[in-house]
Motif scaffolding. Sequence first.
Motif, PDB file in Angstrom:
ATOM      1  N   PHE A   1       0.809  -1.275   0.000  1.00  0.00           N
ATOM      2  CA  PHE A   1      -0.039   0.081   0.126  1.00  0.00           C
ATOM      3  C   PHE A   1       0.614   1.265  -0.037  1.00  0.00           C
ATOM      4  CE2 PHE A   1      -2.247   3.215   2.582  1.00  0.00           C
ATOM      5  CZ  PHE A   1      -3.216   3.507   1.815  1.00  0.00           C
TER       6      PHE A   1
ATOM      7  N   PRO B   1       1.310   2.860  -3.593  1.00  0.00           N
ATOM      8  CA  PRO B   1       0.384   3.839  -4.144  1.00  0.00           C
ATOM      9  C   PRO B   1      -0.020   5.079  -3.190  1.00  0.00           C
ATOM     10  CG  PRO B   1      -0.468   1.887  -3.610  1.00  0.00           C
ATOM     11  CD  PRO B   1       0.938   1.487  -3.626  1.00  0.00           C
TER      12      PRO B   1
ATOM     13  N   GLY C   1      -0.868   4.157 -10.363  1.00  0.00           N
ATOM     14  CA  GLY C   1      -1.105   2.904  -9.322  1.00  0.00           C
ATOM     15  C   GLY C   1      -1.601   1.758  -9.675  1.00  0.00           C
TER      16      GLY C   1
ATOM     17  N   MET D   1       0.228  -1.954  -8.764  1.00  0.00           N
ATOM     18  CA  MET D   1      -0.613  -2.873  -8.065  1.00  0.00           C
ATOM     19  C   MET D   1      -0.981  -3.972  -8.892  1.00  0.00           C
ATOM     20  SD  MET D   1      -0.445  -1.729  -5.094  1.00  0.00           S
ATOM     21  CE  MET D   1      -1.475  -2.567  -4.060  1.00  0.00           C
TER      22      MET D   1
ATOM     23  N   ASP E   1      -7.527  -1.456  -3.185  1.00  0.00           N
ATOM     24  CA  ASP E   1      -6.739  -0.696  -2.211  1.00  0.00           C
ATOM     25  C   ASP E   1      -5.910   0.480  -2.784  1.00  0.00           C
ATOM     26  OD1 ASP E   1      -6.691   0.014   0.490  1.00  0.00           O
ATOM     27  OD2 ASP E   1      -4.846  -1.266   0.834  1.00  0.00           O
ATOM     28  N   GLY E   2      -5.069   0.035  -3.901  1.00  0.00           N
ATOM     29  CA  GLY E   2      -4.323   1.016  -4.565  1.00  0.00           C
ATOM     30  C   GLY E   2      -5.104   2.107  -5.336  1.00  0.00           C
TER      31      GLY E   2
END
Length: 472
Positions: free
Chosen positions: A298, A301, A335, A339, A386-387
């Motif tokens: 995490f 990003p 991002g 990811m 999440d990214g």
Amino acid sequence: MDQRIETTTLQLSDGDHWRLEFADTLRLAWPMALTQLGQIAMMTTDLAMLGRLGSTVVAAASLAHTVYFAAFVLGLGLVSAVAPLAAQAYGARQPRVMRRAVRVGIWAAAGVGLPFSIAQHWSTDVLIALGQAPEAALLAGRYLQGLSWCLIPTWIFMALRGFMSAVNRPGPALWITVAAIPLNGILAYALIYGAFGLPTLDVLGAGVATTVVNILMCVAAIVVAYSQAPFKKYKVLGRFWRPDWRLMRQLLAIGLPMSGAFTLEFGLFAAAALVMGRLGATELAAHQIALQVASILFMVPFGISMAATVRVGHAVGRRDAAATRRAGFAALALGAIFMTAMVVLIILIRNQVPYWFLGESAATAQPTVELASTLLLIGASFFIADGLQTVAAGALRGLNDTRVPLLFAGVSFWCVGFVCAYGLALHTSLGASGVWVGLSSGLTLYAFLLVLRFQYLTQKKFLPAAVEDKPS
């Protein structure tokens, strides 16, 4: 990149604009991401040092970190709001507004941090009242006493880091963090075990070491801001005691919803850990392993999201709607690319990852290894979502748009994420896997809504009102 250079790019083709945007975002993002990884490294060092004192101490330290971060995220949004305000002022060529943004950020850090810092001295009693075992509560409270005055310097450092990023110079914050990692390790070792003539303070020593190092980081950032180009010309602490209630109100309007969204997200993961705890020790251990991998991934990003805030803020300050849109979507693309590559890597090595965390105990913890590998596979959509959500949130912060994302966070994390995680884990045969399906569902919805929100605002060419420049 200097503003004078940016103005010349108006004559470039659309493709050239995109290539420059990708390059500028990367140039900002990588030191920011490494700075975040440095923060993780310091925390990991503390846990490794404390691990030698036994599993009870490690459990107590984890409990203390939960309490500390609950307070930390409440002020995180306020100091994070310095970055968009300073970036917009930089784009608009308003140096006085940049100085004012840093000033109110420091005020907010001190005002919010003081009561939280004092309250941590009663954390043992609070933890016992919440049903924690007295031994664990006592150790956690002792650790938190050492950490009690860490919040304010940490938040001030973050405010200054946001200012440095706004002027396209995130490097000093990275080098300060890099220097702090070994210093934190040495000081923590000395105070925990009584080395180099220092007293033996066990868990209290770990907290004291972290506090001392964060104070030094804060002081170093202030020194850099006052002595190094291009920061010193802004005189960020000039007229520090002069009231600036108008900009403080704006910082609160932007920062409080950010703190609220951070708190909702933090609460979701804390609740997920509680659900895992009800399922059993194996499930909780596997969850922590998979979540630690997610936390490390995490950070990149998150660095890109901070760069997105700055790049979007610069474009907003210049009143350039096309560049605003381009900055956000370039960051989102970066991002997503990162990811996706990480997800492919994690899927390929998921069976080996648990061994990195369990070490020699992995031989007797095969159920944990197998479940952690399964959760990492389920986490493929989790990692990408999440990214994307953090980058999209960063881009929206550059537009000062934080209230609607707070609403999205409540719906996504709790109405969808937690409800799904709780129901699938405890009322179906999915168990631990159900928790991660629920987390992935909430994060995916949140990412989708944030991207849609940025698309809508930039398509409408929305730009927030400029901050009034006045003598400061």
